[in-house]
Design an enzyme around this catalytic site. Structure first.
Site, mmCIF file in Angstrom:
data_model
loop_
_atom_site.group_PDB
_atom_site.id
_atom_site.type_symbol
_atom_site.label_atom_id
_atom_site.label_comp_id
_atom_site.label_asym_id
_atom_site.label_seq_id
_atom_site.Cartn_x
_atom_site.Cartn_y
_atom_site.Cartn_z
ATOM 1 N N ASP A 53 0.853 -1.180 0.000
ATOM 2 C CA ASP A 53 0.000 0.000 0.000
ATOM 3 C C ASP A 53 0.900 1.246 0.000
ATOM 4 O O ASP A 53 1.920 1.273 0.694
ATOM 5 C CB ASP A 53 -0.889 0.016 1.256
ATOM 6 C CG ASP A 53 -1.669 1.328 1.356
ATOM 7 O OD1 ASP A 53 -1.285 2.178 2.186
ATOM 8 O OD2 ASP A 53 -2.580 1.521 0.545
ATOM 9 N N HIS A 135 5.397 14.853 -15.007
ATOM 10 C CA HIS A 135 6.055 16.165 -15.143
ATOM 11 C C HIS A 135 5.963 16.890 -13.813
ATOM 12 O O HIS A 135 4.954 16.818 -13.102
ATOM 13 C CB HIS A 135 5.465 16.979 -16.293
ATOM 14 C CG HIS A 135 4.137 17.632 -16.063
ATOM 15 N ND1 HIS A 135 3.997 18.873 -15.474
ATOM 16 C CD2 HIS A 135 2.882 17.213 -16.357
ATOM 17 C CE1 HIS A 135 2.712 19.199 -15.435
ATOM 18 N NE2 HIS A 135 2.024 18.208 -15.945
ATOM 19 N N ASP A 147 -1.767 19.493 -10.864
ATOM 20 C CA ASP A 147 -1.119 19.459 -12.183
ATOM 21 C C ASP A 147 0.284 20.026 -12.101
ATOM 22 O O ASP A 147 0.487 21.238 -12.316
ATOM 23 C CB ASP A 147 -1.946 20.230 -13.208
ATOM 24 C CG ASP A 147 -1.333 20.163 -14.596
ATOM 25 O OD1 ASP A 147 -1.635 21.040 -15.418
ATOM 26 O OD2 ASP A 147 -0.515 19.252 -14.835
ATOM 27 N N GLU A 181 6.874 20.495 -19.254
ATOM 28 C CA GLU A 181 5.772 19.795 -19.935
ATOM 29 C C GLU A 181 4.733 20.796 -20.375
ATOM 30 O O GLU A 181 4.133 20.690 -21.419
ATOM 31 C CB GLU A 181 5.140 18.769 -18.987
ATOM 32 C CG GLU A 181 4.042 17.920 -19.639
ATOM 33 C CD GLU A 181 2.656 18.549 -19.581
ATOM 34 O OE1 GLU A 181 2.479 19.549 -18.855
ATOM 35 O OE2 GLU A 181 1.763 18.061 -20.281
ATOM 36 N N GLU A 182 4.536 21.816 -19.561
ATOM 37 C CA GLU A 182 3.458 22.768 -19.852
ATOM 38 C C GLU A 182 3.748 23.596 -21.099
ATOM 39 O O GLU A 182 2.860 24.266 -21.619
ATOM 40 C CB GLU A 182 3.231 23.693 -18.645
ATOM 41 C CG GLU A 182 2.801 22.971 -17.390
ATOM 42 C CD GLU A 182 1.377 22.395 -17.470
ATOM 43 O OE1 GLU A 182 0.730 22.507 -18.529
ATOM 44 O OE2 GLU A 182 0.927 21.822 -16.464
ATOM 45 N N ASP A 210 -0.159 12.154 -14.992
ATOM 46 C CA ASP A 210 -0.300 13.606 -15.064
ATOM 47 C C ASP A 210 -1.708 13.941 -14.585
ATOM 48 O O ASP A 210 -2.684 13.725 -15.286
ATOM 49 C CB ASP A 210 -0.088 14.068 -16.516
ATOM 50 C CG ASP A 210 -0.130 15.576 -16.656
ATOM 51 O OD1 ASP A 210 0.148 16.064 -17.759
ATOM 52 O OD2 ASP A 210 -0.453 16.263 -15.659
ATOM 53 N N ASP A 312 -4.921 8.563 -3.299
ATOM 54 C CA ASP A 312 -4.532 7.310 -2.654
ATOM 55 C C ASP A 312 -4.675 6.135 -3.620
ATOM 56 O O ASP A 312 -3.750 5.356 -3.842
ATOM 57 C CB ASP A 312 -5.414 7.105 -1.421
ATOM 58 C CG ASP A 312 -4.979 5.908 -0.590
ATOM 59 O OD1 ASP A 312 -5.740 5.491 0.294
ATOM 60 O OD2 ASP A 312 -3.867 5.386 -0.842
ATOM 61 N N ASP A 316 -1.667 3.901 -5.317
ATOM 62 C CA ASP A 316 -1.605 2.446 -5.124
ATOM 63 C C ASP A 316 -1.573 1.728 -6.474
ATOM 64 O O ASP A 316 -0.887 0.718 -6.631
ATOM 65 C CB ASP A 316 -2.804 1.958 -4.305
ATOM 66 C CG ASP A 316 -2.752 2.408 -2.857
ATOM 67 O OD1 ASP A 316 -3.821 2.491 -2.223
ATOM 68 O OD2 ASP A 316 -1.637 2.697 -2.376
HETATM 69 N N1 DTR Z 1 -1.842 18.193 -20.646
HETATM 70 C C1 DTR Z 1 -1.889 18.054 -19.202
HETATM 71 C C2 DTR Z 1 -3.278 17.872 -18.687
HETATM 72 C C3 DTR Z 1 -4.100 16.929 -19.456
HETATM 73 C C4 DTR Z 1 -5.204 17.221 -20.158
HETATM 74 N N2 DTR Z 1 -5.750 16.064 -20.672
HETATM 75 C C5 DTR Z 1 -4.989 15.040 -20.303
HETATM 76 C C6 DTR Z 1 -5.131 13.658 -20.528
HETATM 77 C C7 DTR Z 1 -4.156 12.807 -20.065
HETATM 78 C C8 DTR Z 1 -3.063 13.337 -19.347
HETATM 79 C C9 DTR Z 1 -2.936 14.733 -19.075
HETATM 80 C C10 DTR Z 1 -3.925 15.558 -19.557
HETATM 81 C C11 DTR Z 1 -1.305 19.260 -18.549
HETATM 82 O O1 DTR Z 1 -1.901 20.326 -18.633
HETATM 83 O O2 DTR Z 1 -0.253 19.115 -17.920
HETATM 84 ZN ZN ZN Z 2 -0.955 21.406 -17.119
HETATM 85 CA CA CA Z 3 -2.864 3.749 -0.545
HETATM 86 ZN ZN ZN Z 4 0.005 18.123 -16.342
#
Ligand code: DTR
Ligand code: ZN
Ligand code: CA
Ligand code: ZN
Length: 448
Positions: A53, A135, A147, A181-182, A210, A312, A316
């Site tokens: 866990d 990310h 995020d 990543e953004e 993500d 959680d 897991d």
């Molecule tokens: N692009 C990601 C957020 C995001 C939006 N749709 C999905 C689907 C699967 C994974 C991530 C995402 C971000 O803004 O970092």
């Molecule tokens: Zn994002």
């Molecule tokens: Ca857990």
């Molecule tokens: Zn993201």
């Protein structure tokens, strides 16, 4: 893909090294009622030690640290800002203390230095790498706790659990935290570009996480590889949670560079700015008509913007996947592919059409994890009902009609066909049951 002139159908038999982990459970579809019970049940997969866990309190403690870092660095952890470097230093310090071999890789973007952190767990067959990543950067407008502090912390705590367990996996385990990543998966793309063909070929699977703690959570799996999709779907089914495949993330996170390099990808997602439907709220809880994360890319994406239960469960699930994928045998089974690339037009709102595949040279029944690759071009996939019909007439429902307005069906289904003989003519049966919108079967294949 551009329209193609119809081509002669062809059978292609080629050995495929289908990477398979020991307990990747087949995503079996409900065979038709007429299906006989499995005559030759598949051999039981060797037991794999269950993943521990993941204490959600530990994951939240990492989020609290990331929040403090953002607060102390202008309110964000964005690429090129001091909050990002402080974040990566935090994660690296935890991994170094846990016995990982860490590598801080730099890249330049937008006039700033970016950082990726790679952490290798010593041991395992380094020619078969199981990788999980997230990310670590936020947008400039907020602390990015969901995020993507959530994915970063879930992956970090899984890595620490591997260390606590002193895991000795068959395959080599590697983790990655990505920068920028953004700005368009800059860090992960830089990592993949730097791999070279040999190192790239060693990465058997990349799992991406993500946003896994959204306040109004959904439980979405990445649909690109059916075995990895099934691994997560079956895990959550064990918790009584019915997952859905994500369709909003194509190309929108760090799985994309790995996928584009031909590496098998999977992952989990708890939702961003799309709205939760009433059907989703009925099965997952939360609030219909509201976004999964109303603070997506906003300053309110703080530690208060997390659903602990989702965080959680998802954490897991990360551990479950890493434990199971890394425990697999290092000599992946080979597969034989039968393919039909003849285009078959699907009449709009009309009768079903079929495309045939003659399977020869097999012995006994088909496998319990028969891979059915489908490529159908259509402007409204919700109209489509798709069945696989075995040579003995047993029908397996691959897809029912729905309100999914997306285009095309390009995916691989895994079917438990262990009750039917393999040799003979298999059929893909497709019917368009909704008015307007039409399309055609572009190709389909069976991998044994
Ligand atoms: N692009 C990601 C957020 C995001 C939006 N749709 C999905 C689907 C699967 C994974 C991530 C995402 C971000 O803004 O970092
Ligand atoms: Zn994002
Ligand atoms: Ca857990
Ligand atoms: Zn993201």
């Amino acid at each position: 893909m551009t329209e193609r002139a119809p081509r002669r159908s062809r059978l292609r038999r080629s050995a495929l090294s289908a990477a398979a982990a020991v307990t990747l459970a087949a995503a079996f579809l409900a065979p038709a009622a007429s299906a006989a019970p499995a005559a030759n049940p598949a051999p039981a997969a060797p037991a794999v030690a269950a993943a521990p866990d993941i204490p959600v309190a530990n994951v939240k403690a990492h989020l609290a640290q990331l929040q403090s870092i953002a607060t102390a660095n202008g309110g964000n952890r964005a690429h090129g800002r001091t909050g990002y470097k402080a974040s990566i230093d935090y994660v690296k310090s935890k991994l170094d203390a846990a016995g990982y071999t860490t590598t801080l890789k730099t890249f330049s973007y937008n006039g700033s230095t970016g950082y990726n952190l790679i952490a290798d767990w010593p041991g395992g067959d380094t020619s078969h790498v199981i990788m999980a990543g997230a990310h670590l950067d936020s947008v400039t407008g907020g602390p990015g706790i969901n995020d993507n502090g959530s994915g970063s912390a879930g992956v970090l705590e899984t890595a620490l659990a591997v260390s606590r367990a002193g895991l000795q996996p068959a395959k080599h385990i590697r983790f990655g935290w990505w920068g920028a990543e953004e700005y368009g998966m800059i860090g992960s793309q830089n990592y993949v570009n730097g791999l070279g063909a040999t190192e790239r070929s060693k990465i058997e699977t990349y799992l991406n996480f993500d946003m896994i703690g959204s306040p109004n959570p959904g439980y979405f799996t990445y649909r690109y590889d059916s075995a990895l999709d099934a691994l997560f779907r079956n895990y959550f089914a064990g918790l009584g949670i019915s997952t859905e495949q994500d369709f909003e993330g194509d190309g929108r996170s760090d799985h994309a560079p790995f996928q584009n390099a031909g590496i098998r990808v999977g992952g989990l997602f708890s939702g961003a700015d799309y709205t939760k439907t009433s059907a989703q709220a009925a099965k997952w809880g939360g609030t219909a008509g509201q976004p999964f994360d109303r603070c997506y890319h906003s300053s309110c994406d703080t530690t208060a913007n997390i659903n602990d239960t989702a965080l959680d469960r998802m954490s897991d699930a990360i551990a479950h996947a890493v434990w199971n994928l890394a425990a697999g045998s290092t000599t992946p089974p080979t597969g034989t592919v039968f393919e039909n690339t003849a285009d078959v037009q699907i009449p709009d709102y009309g009768s079903a059409v079929t495309s045939d595949l003659a399977v020869t040279g097999r012995t006994g029944n088909a496998p319990a994890a028969l891979q059915v690759g489908v490529d159908i071009k259509h402007t409204y996939r919700g109209d489509l009902v798709i069945d696989l019909v075995a040579p003995n007439g047993t029908s397996f429902r691959l897809k029912s009609s729905s309100s999914d307005s997306g285009a095309n069906v390009q995916t691989t289904y895994t079917v438990n066909a262990s009750a039917v003989p393999a040799n003979g003519t298999w059929k893909l049966k497709v019917q368009d049951v909704g008015p307007q919108d039409t399309g055609y079967i572009d190709s389909w294949k069976l991998t044994f």
